[in-house]
Design an enzyme around this catalytic site. Structure first.
Site, PDB file in Angstrom:
ATOM      1  N   ASP A 103      -2.240  -5.300   3.423  1.00  0.00           N
ATOM      2  CA  ASP A 103      -2.448  -5.716   4.810  1.00  0.00           C
ATOM      3  C   ASP A 103      -3.400  -6.904   4.919  1.00  0.00           C
ATOM      4  OD1 ASP A 103      -0.786  -3.718   5.721  1.00  0.00           O
ATOM      5  OD2 ASP A 103      -2.417  -2.287   6.001  1.00  0.00           O
TER       6      ASP A 103
ATOM      7  N   GLU B 128       0.808  -1.230   0.000  1.00  0.00           N
ATOM      8  CA  GLU B 128       0.000   0.000   0.000  1.00  0.00           C
ATOM      9  C   GLU B 128       0.838   1.275   0.000  1.00  0.00           C
ATOM     10  OE1 GLU B 128      -0.465  -2.503   2.186  1.00  0.00           O
ATOM     11  OE2 GLU B 128      -2.526  -2.584   2.918  1.00  0.00           O
TER      12      GLU B 128
ATOM     13  N   HIS C 113      -4.599 -11.243  13.350  1.00  0.00           N
ATOM     14  CA  HIS C 113      -3.275 -10.726  13.705  1.00  0.00           C
ATOM     15  C   HIS C 113      -2.864 -11.108  15.113  1.00  0.00           C
ATOM     16  CE1 HIS C 113      -3.854  -8.459  10.115  1.00  0.00           C
ATOM     17  NE2 HIS C 113      -4.880  -7.836  10.614  1.00  0.00           N
TER      18      HIS C 113
END
Length: 959
Positions: free
Chosen positions: A104, A18, A381
């Site tokens: 991500d 990104e 995560h």
């Protein structure tokens, strides 16, 4: 096999992330066979207005960017500012043998990867590369173990985006029509605003109660030392067996909750203190309990935001900006996470540092594990922790400023999470005695001693309440036993008053939203930023204060869109979206019910729905259907909404606060039919709970409106003084038939008042002098005219392009040609003028450790520590700004980093020679290309203009 050696056999690979910073870090880990490029965020999204919608779409699709009649198909367009980047990515892909989408690992990242795939249309193999930390090992492992795109996550994110678009683009226009143009509504934004408004309502309704009690200082008779003090304090808790009332015993209206408690007033408290002056006291009981405190879980997004606010003075937005930089540069793991879990590698690294830094005595026998407390925790995560399999201590990172402080906070919390409990003892001592009038009084004291600090050696969590006691605070009491005699050194009567509920801070609002399960924790920083930017909320110190505008907006939403801002409804909506993400519910039937209502998902034969819309709510996986309704019907029938009523709030004594198109004002209505009542503007930055009847009367008593000063003898026009939004000014009143628009439009002469003037004291002569500016002072020896002018930054002289500041506004009328020439004879100051003294001193900045002051600058007051400058916001005031607010403004400015400067001039010099050489060769080609380009631009401009007229661009943002 390493990625580089694989590449030697497999060709060139394009890796897309990104951000450019992330690309730069990853490129250093991947060898020459890899090209790492950034998409620079989202490359494609729903259109921002009708002008961006392709021509084949018309009607509601053009307005919404979503085809609600055909299964809510979104219309995606490549963002205008990303077209060149998309072109670059396509060129790089054309020379590549494999594409790695390394965005991500969350819903939004998965969606960005999907959009990249859709736009780039790769003809080479596509891999989804995921990682939660940017280290050499993690990146190489991600390349070696790619996965496929997770379409379920993409669909879930798309459903959220469509829902937020419908909410924002349908509800926001209602606010434009009924409250004010330019306002926005959002699924989470509006609920967050309601929370802040409700807290202010509680403060407005609050009535303080006064209560008294006693405090005593008691002596054991021993000398005492740090481990066994000779004196200690205790507070009166009971009289004749009745508990003495404390703040918690009163309602928000100041009434005592129950008759069983004793409410002491000042006279009663002082009388009891006198009666206890010669009383002999004894210890009635000593209760000791073991104390144990376990470490706090590692950080997730919301707890990091809260602690950074408490300990570092960072706003949520500043915290995420600093954390983003730490992540992209390989210092911490991914910072948008709902998880408190640590990997085995991280646990081993933390335990190794515990032993190394604190010793084996602080290391528990087994690693600690933390279960996630967040419902529907977002996929995937770890907790936020230092990156790598060996944690760098803060001193080893080379970081400075805000990045160093935030990294240190994360490092300490992570290491502490793998340390032993803190243990100790808590003690409660009760002391009693009989007063001279026969009443029995009982005092109580509590203490805490920590015998083993455990994890507290590394980290102690902060508190939202500035008066709260932190976990590592010890309160030692003397060693006493039941029956011991004590002497009262001092008995004092203390008065207290109940306080209104505290306003939300960024930290406490984040906590409240998470506890109510409203929205996604990863979006809270942007939500708070939105309600601040929109003017719904402003800051007073660190407190979030709702504006009067937000009261009107929330009032409308509560009365006419009640379920859309209902806390439970919003939380259930979040549940449904998470169920769609897990594949337990279907997106299209759910969206139909939300937008068209319950009948949209009933069998077609019964509901009249279009064929194919079959199956009830339960069949679609949407639960019992009790919290979804039809948004379309709600925004269509606006007849019941009284714009004046929803923007009016009674103050008292017949005075009403109204929110108008140009801001809030108070009004005392008149009984005369058709007549306008007495009005007065209310300061935009006035906290709503401070608008009392007395203050409203004070505002109404002030002179307001236009002050007629007289007639200009030269023009015959009336001259008036006004108090405008940008300060007081004088102007002339033009005749009614004067054209105000078009080629022949005439603008009235206008001039701002000097700082020493006010509308109610300025004279006609003053006004005519002000409107005569600029004044010609004279000409220099070369005939260049010198004028005296009043500008945005104060009074100044102007000669051609050379401007010089004047010391005072009065000099505009008094300065002579000789004085002006003397000023121009002085060399022009290229640097700053002599520094003005600071307006206010705030203290020492915790980051730079430099003194922070408020100064008056060219663009208004600002805070500075000598290294970083931050302009005060609209809602900040020099007189009331707190040190914490000053530190927060500096932290936000540092987080943004220095402003980017272009290097066009430097580049131009280097290429001048080359350009001259090539100029002759390219002249003909340029002329031909220019004609084509001009024609194309004109055609495109016509299309854009036609599309732009089709529909206005809504100001609404989704969240």
């Amino acid at each position: 096999m390493s990625p580089t050696s694989e590449t030697a056999q497999g060709g060139r690979r394009l890796v897309i992330v990104e951000s450019p910073a992330k690309a730069k870090t990853i490129k250093g880990y991947l060898g020459p066979g890899y090209v790492v490029e950034a998409s620079v965020g989202h490359i494609r999204d729903l259109p921002n207005g009708a002008a961006e919608v392709p021509d084949q779409y018309t009607g509601e699709v053009r307005r919404l960017g979503v085809d609600v009649e055909h299964d809510f198909q979104p219309v995606y367009v490549v963002n205008a500012d990303k077209k060149s980047q998309v072109r670059k990515l396509k060129e790089l892909l054309a020379d590549s043998d494999e594409l790695f989408l390394a965005t991500d690992e969350d819903r939004e990242g998965e969606a960005i990867a999907w959009h990249l795939q859709q736009v780039l249309k790769p003809k080479v193999p596509v891999r989804r590369m995921v990682f939660h930390e940017i280290t050499k090992d993690a990146i190489r492992a991600a390349v070696a173990n790619p996965r496929e795109l997770n379409q379920r996550l993409v669909d879930a994110q798309e459903t959220r985006r469509i829902l937020d678009r419908l909410y924002g683009y349908e509800v926001s226009p209602v606010l434009w029509k009924k409250v004010m143009r330019g306002l926005s509504a959002g699924r989470v934004q509006s609920v967050a605003t309601r929370l802040v408004v409700e807290r202010e309502r509680d403060r407005i309704a609050f009535r303080s109660a006064e209560y008294w009690d006693l405090t005593g200082v008691f002596a054991t008779g021993r000398a005492g030392d740090t481990s066994d003090p000779g004196t200690f304090g205790a507070r009166l808790t009971a009289v004749d067996g009745r508990r003495v009332a404390q703040g918690r015993d009163f309602t928000s209206t100041g009434q005592l909750k129950g008759a069983q408690v004793l409410h002491l007033d000042e006279a009663g408290a002082r009388g009891l203190a006198t009666a206890l002056a010669d009383t002999a006291f004894t210890v009635r009981s000593v209760e000791s309990k073991p104390y144990r405190r376990s470490p706090y879980a590692p950080f997730r997004t919301t707890t990091l935001q809260q602690e950074a606010s408490r300990k570092l003075g960072f706003g949520a937005k500043a915290t995420m900006q600093v954390a983003q930089k730490l992540y992209e540069n390989g210092f911490i793991t991914y910072m948008r996470t709902d998880s408190t879990t640590l990997s085995e590698t991280a646990v081993a690294a933390a335990r190794a540092q515990v032993t190394q830094l604190y010793g084996a005595d602080f290391l528990p026998d087994k690693p600690r594990t933390y279960a996630g407390k967040v419902k529907n925790a977002q996929e995937a995560h770890e907790a936020i922790r230092p990156s790598g399999d060996r944690f760098r201590t803060p001193a080893e990172t080379g970081l400075t400023g805000d990045q160093f402080r935030l990294y240190e906070l994360i490092w300490k919390r992570t290491v502490a999470s793998q340390m032993k409990d803190a243990v100790g003892n808590s003690v409660t001592v009760k002391i009693g005695g009989r007063a001279s009038d026969g009443r029995d009084a009982e005092f109580s004291a509590s203490g805490k001693t920590i015998t083993f600090h455990g994890f507290m050696k590394a980290y102690v969590e902060g508190a939202d309440d500035p008066n709260a006691e932190l976990d590592d605070r010890e309160r030692r009491l003397p060693q006493v036993a039941e029956g011991d005699r004590l002497a009262a050194r001092e008995i004092t009567a203390d008065g207290h008053a109940t306080k209104p509920p505290a306003r939300y801070t960024e930290a406490s609002l984040v906590k409240e939203l998470e506890e109510r399960e409203i929205g996604r924790p990863s979006t809270y920083a942007s939500i708070i930023g939105t309600i601040l930017d929109r003017g719904y909320v402003f800051k007073k110190g660190t407190a979030l204060v709702p504006s009067f505008l937000s009261f009107a907006v929330v009032n409308l939403l509560e009365k006419h869109f009640g379920r859309l801002v209902d806390y439970d409804f919003t939380a259930k909506m979040e549940d449904d979206l998470d169920r769609i993400a897990r594949g337990e519910a279907q997106a299209v039937p759910w969206l139909k019910r939300f937008y068209f209502g319950e009948s949209a998902t009933e069998p077609a034969a019964e509901s009249g729905a279009a064929p194919g819309a079959v199956g009830g709510a339960a069949d679609a996986g949407n639960g019992d259907g009790d919290h979804l309704g039809g948004l379309k019907d709600l925004v269509t029938d606006l007849g019941a909404i009284d714009a004046r009523e929803i923007s009016s709030f009674p103050v008292g004594d017949g005075i009403v606060l109204r929110v108008g198109r140009y801001g809030p004002y108070v009004e005392r209505p008149t009984e005369a039919e058709g007549a306008t009542g007495q009005r007065a503007d209310v300061p935009d930055d006035l906290p709503p709970d401070e608008l009392t009847v007395e203050y409203a009367e004070e505002l109404l008593a002030k002179p307001s409106g236009d002050f007629e000063l007289g007639t200009d003898p030269a023009t015959g026009r009336k001259i008036v003084a006004k108090d405008g939004r940008y300060g007081p000014y004088v102007t002339e009143v033009l005749p009614e038939d004067t054209p105000k628009t078009g080629k022949n439009a005439v603008k009235p002469r206008t001039a701002s008042l000097f700082k020493s003037m006010s509308p109610d004291t300025v004279t006609l002569q003053d006004a005519l002098r002000l409107m005569s500016l600029p004044r010609v002072v004279g000409a220099d020896a070369e005939g260049v005219e010198i004028t005296a002018q009043n500008g945005r930054y104060g009074p100044y002289l102007k000669k051609g392009t050379d401007s010089r500041s004047l010391e005072s506004e009065e000099q505009l009328f008094t300065i002579t040609l000789d004085q002006a020439l003397a000023i121009y004879a002085q060399p022009k100051q290229r640097g700053r003028a002599a520094a003005k003294p600071p307006l206010k001193e705030l203290g020492t900045d915790p980051v730079s450790e430099r003194p922070v002051v408020v100064k008056d600058g060219r663009f208004g007051p600002y805070v500075t520590d000598g290294e970083t400058n931050a302009t005060l916001r609209r809602d900040d005031d020099v007189e009331t700004i707190t040190p914490e607010r000053g530190y927060e403004l500096l932290a936000e400015k540092r987080a943004k980093g220095p402003a980017k400067k272009t290097a066009k001039k430097a580049a131009a010099k280097k290429t001048t020679t080359a350009k001259k050489t090539a100029a002759k060769k390219t002249t003909t080609a340029k002329k031909t290309a220019a004609k084509k380009t001009t024609a194309a631009k004109k055609t495109a401009a016509k299309k854009t203009a036609t599309a732009a007229k089709a529909a206005p661009k809504p100001a609404a943002k989704a969240d």
